[in-house]
Design an enzyme around this catalytic site. Structure first.
Site, mmCIF file in Angstrom:
data_model
loop_
_atom_site.group_PDB
_atom_site.id
_atom_site.type_symbol
_atom_site.label_atom_id
_atom_site.label_comp_id
_atom_site.label_asym_id
_atom_site.label_seq_id
_atom_site.Cartn_x
_atom_site.Cartn_y
_atom_site.Cartn_z
ATOM 1 N N MET A 32 29.125 29.852 80.607
ATOM 2 C CA MET A 32 29.243 30.360 81.981
ATOM 3 C C MET A 32 28.023 31.216 82.332
ATOM 4 O O MET A 32 28.061 31.988 83.303
ATOM 5 C CB MET A 32 30.534 31.160 82.143
ATOM 6 C CG MET A 32 31.774 30.282 81.916
ATOM 7 S SD MET A 32 33.233 30.865 82.757
ATOM 8 C CE MET A 32 33.417 32.485 82.034
ATOM 9 N N GLU A 37 22.680 36.554 72.750
ATOM 10 C CA GLU A 37 22.354 36.006 71.435
ATOM 11 C C GLU A 37 23.477 35.109 70.875
ATOM 12 O O GLU A 37 23.201 34.207 70.083
ATOM 13 C CB GLU A 37 22.038 37.182 70.493
ATOM 14 C CG GLU A 37 21.429 36.818 69.168
ATOM 15 C CD GLU A 37 20.220 35.887 69.243
ATOM 16 O OE1 GLU A 37 19.394 36.010 70.175
ATOM 17 O OE2 GLU A 37 20.107 35.024 68.353
ATOM 18 N N HIS A 39 25.273 32.958 72.687
ATOM 19 C CA HIS A 39 24.981 31.638 73.261
ATOM 20 C C HIS A 39 23.735 31.040 72.599
ATOM 21 O O HIS A 39 23.697 29.837 72.310
ATOM 22 C CB HIS A 39 24.730 31.746 74.763
ATOM 23 C CG HIS A 39 25.876 32.320 75.551
ATOM 24 N ND1 HIS A 39 25.822 33.555 76.143
ATOM 25 C CD2 HIS A 39 27.111 31.822 75.835
ATOM 26 C CE1 HIS A 39 26.954 33.792 76.788
ATOM 27 N NE2 HIS A 39 27.767 32.760 76.603
ATOM 28 N N ASP A 152 35.748 32.885 70.705
ATOM 29 C CA ASP A 152 36.861 32.435 71.553
ATOM 30 C C ASP A 152 37.683 31.454 70.716
ATOM 31 O O ASP A 152 37.683 30.246 70.959
ATOM 32 C CB ASP A 152 36.317 31.802 72.823
ATOM 33 C CG ASP A 152 35.507 32.789 73.644
ATOM 34 O OD1 ASP A 152 36.104 33.482 74.473
ATOM 35 O OD2 ASP A 152 34.292 32.900 73.414
ATOM 36 N N LEU A 186 29.309 40.047 70.652
ATOM 37 C CA LEU A 186 28.558 39.873 71.901
ATOM 38 C C LEU A 186 29.433 39.161 72.923
ATOM 39 O O LEU A 186 30.175 38.234 72.588
ATOM 40 C CB LEU A 186 27.294 39.048 71.655
ATOM 41 C CG LEU A 186 26.220 39.666 70.768
ATOM 42 C CD1 LEU A 186 24.934 38.845 70.870
ATOM 43 C CD2 LEU A 186 25.928 41.094 71.142
ATOM 44 N N ARG A 189 30.706 40.009 79.121
ATOM 45 C CA ARG A 189 31.422 41.100 79.782
ATOM 46 C C ARG A 189 31.058 42.476 79.212
ATOM 47 O O ARG A 189 31.429 43.488 79.806
ATOM 48 C CB ARG A 189 32.935 40.871 79.696
ATOM 49 C CG ARG A 189 33.397 39.682 80.549
ATOM 50 C CD ARG A 189 34.907 39.549 80.605
ATOM 51 N NE ARG A 189 35.339 38.575 81.596
ATOM 52 C CZ ARG A 189 35.669 37.305 81.343
ATOM 53 N NH1 ARG A 189 35.608 36.840 80.106
ATOM 54 N NH2 ARG A 189 36.046 36.513 82.323
HETATM 55 P P1 AMP Z 1 31.102 31.875 77.784
HETATM 56 O O1 AMP Z 1 29.797 31.723 78.493
HETATM 57 O O2 AMP Z 1 31.462 33.291 77.515
HETATM 58 O O3 AMP Z 1 32.187 31.053 78.387
HETATM 59 O O4 AMP Z 1 30.880 31.274 76.332
HETATM 60 C C1 AMP Z 1 30.241 30.043 76.127
HETATM 61 C C2 AMP Z 1 30.280 29.724 74.665
HETATM 62 O O5 AMP Z 1 29.622 30.756 73.932
HETATM 63 C C3 AMP Z 1 31.703 29.638 74.108
HETATM 64 O O6 AMP Z 1 31.775 28.559 73.173
HETATM 65 C C4 AMP Z 1 31.856 30.967 73.422
HETATM 66 O O7 AMP Z 1 32.788 30.941 72.352
HETATM 67 C C5 AMP Z 1 30.459 31.195 72.900
HETATM 68 N N1 AMP Z 1 30.238 32.613 72.615
HETATM 69 C C6 AMP Z 1 30.429 33.664 73.445
HETATM 70 N N2 AMP Z 1 30.181 34.824 72.802
HETATM 71 C C7 AMP Z 1 29.848 34.500 71.527
HETATM 72 C C8 AMP Z 1 29.492 35.252 70.352
HETATM 73 N N3 AMP Z 1 29.433 36.594 70.376
HETATM 74 N N4 AMP Z 1 29.221 34.569 69.227
HETATM 75 C C9 AMP Z 1 29.282 33.213 69.198
HETATM 76 N N5 AMP Z 1 29.603 32.452 70.258
HETATM 77 C C10 AMP Z 1 29.883 33.086 71.405
#
Ligand code: AMP
Length: 287
Positions: A32, A37, A39, A152, A186, A189
């Site tokens: 999103m 780091e 991502h 997640d 990380l 939010r």
């Molecule tokens: P989001 O943009 O938050 O929807 O996350 C996109 C992807 O990045 C999802 O597969 C999340 O699980 C992954 N992600 C978010 N934060 C982390 C993190 N701290 N470590 C590893 N993967 C992450």
């Protein structure tokens, strides 16, 4: 090379079709945006596993509840493009909402049972929104491997189940949670946290670790472990516990005793910011 940003389904299909015709494999990282780091680690994993790497950046409206942070979710496309460049992405797919959800969009995908607890219980409709957008993105991009973060955990499990149940021709890779030096997972939010909230936020992960240590030391009673976990979290100044649960790692159902791989999963509000984190106990490699 700075990866180009493609905004239409027709264009990204033309790109990925051409890549496939050349016999190259496609790795995919759905996000999103507001990239960090965590991502970047997914993008690097995709870079290592596939010939061509697609990152999607789309704040998916249908996975947010009516009182959640959709409108204020951080949108930082320029900075995101640099993160993608450094981590080795080849193209960014950043569609507008109308491109993904034109008028008269009526379908959805739902995985039963795995969403009964944890975030599925706290955020009704959330995982239906996640599954629907991920299935659309898979159908648009047709990746060989898609990379998700263990941070997640419930989401990763539900997507894995969806792909298995519906025979979707993609492999799901789950990558480890990336943390700050002080242990805070990380998250896009985290930038909402004020300095006082940021200072205490690492205690969420410390609470998970303490409970995991009690399990290692031989405690298997889930009621006792969950109440100790909740007490740890409630002791964090300004924290409100959304949930603090220990469930089986495969189907995410409540346990009485820890007699199989399990996950300790929490959601905690610090002020108005909802943070999630989890800790695995045992090896769920049997999925
Ligand atoms: P989001 O943009 O938050 O929807 O996350 C996109 C992807 O990045 C999802 O597969 C999340 O699980 C992954 N992600 C978010 N934060 C982390 C993190 N701290 N470590 C590893 N993967 C992450």
């Amino acid at each position: 090379m700075v990866p180009p940003i493609v905004t239409t389904i027709q264009e990204i299909r033309a790109v990925t079709d051409a890549v496939r015709r050349q016999g190259q494999t496609i790795g995919f990282v759905p996000t999103m945006g507001a990239l960090h780091e965590g991502h970047a680690s997914l993008i690097r994993a995709a870079r290592a596993a596939s010939d061509y790497v697609v990152v999607s950046i789309f704040v998916n409206p249908i996975q947010f509840g009516p009182h959640e942070d959709y409108a204020k979710y951080p949108r930082t496309l320029d900075a995101d493009q640099w993160v993608c460049a450094e981590a080795g992405a080849d193209v960014i797919f950043a569609p507008r909402v109308e491109e993904m959800y034109p008028p008269h969009f009526y379908s959805s995908v739902e995985v039963a049972r795995l969403g009964d607890h944890l975030c599925g219980a706290s955020r009704p409709g959330h995982f239906r929104g996640v599954c629907t957008v991920v299935m659309k993105l898979f159908n648009i991009i047709r990746p060989d491997i898609a990379h998700f973060g263990a941070k997640d955990y419930q989401q990763a499990r539900i997507i894995t189940q969806m792909v298995r149940d519906l025979n979707m021709p993609v492999r799901i890779a789950i990558e480890p949670t990336v943390r700050e030096a002080d242990g805070l997972a990380l998250s896009s939010r985290n930038r909402y946290l004020n300095p006082a909230e940021r200072a205490v936020a690492p205690r969420i992960q410390q609470a998970l670790q303490k409970i995991a240590q009690r399990v290692v030391a031989g405690e298997v009673d889930v009621v006792r472990l969950e109440s100790a976990l909740e007490a740890e979290l409630k002791a964090i100044p300004g924290a409100r516990v959304d949930y603090a649960r220990i469930v089986d790692a495969e189907f995410l159902q409540p346990l009485v005793r820890i007699d199989r791989p399990a996950v300790i999963a929490v959601a905690v509000f610090l002020g108005t910011t909802r943070l999630i984190d989890n800790w695995l106990i045992g090896d769920p490699a049997s999925w």
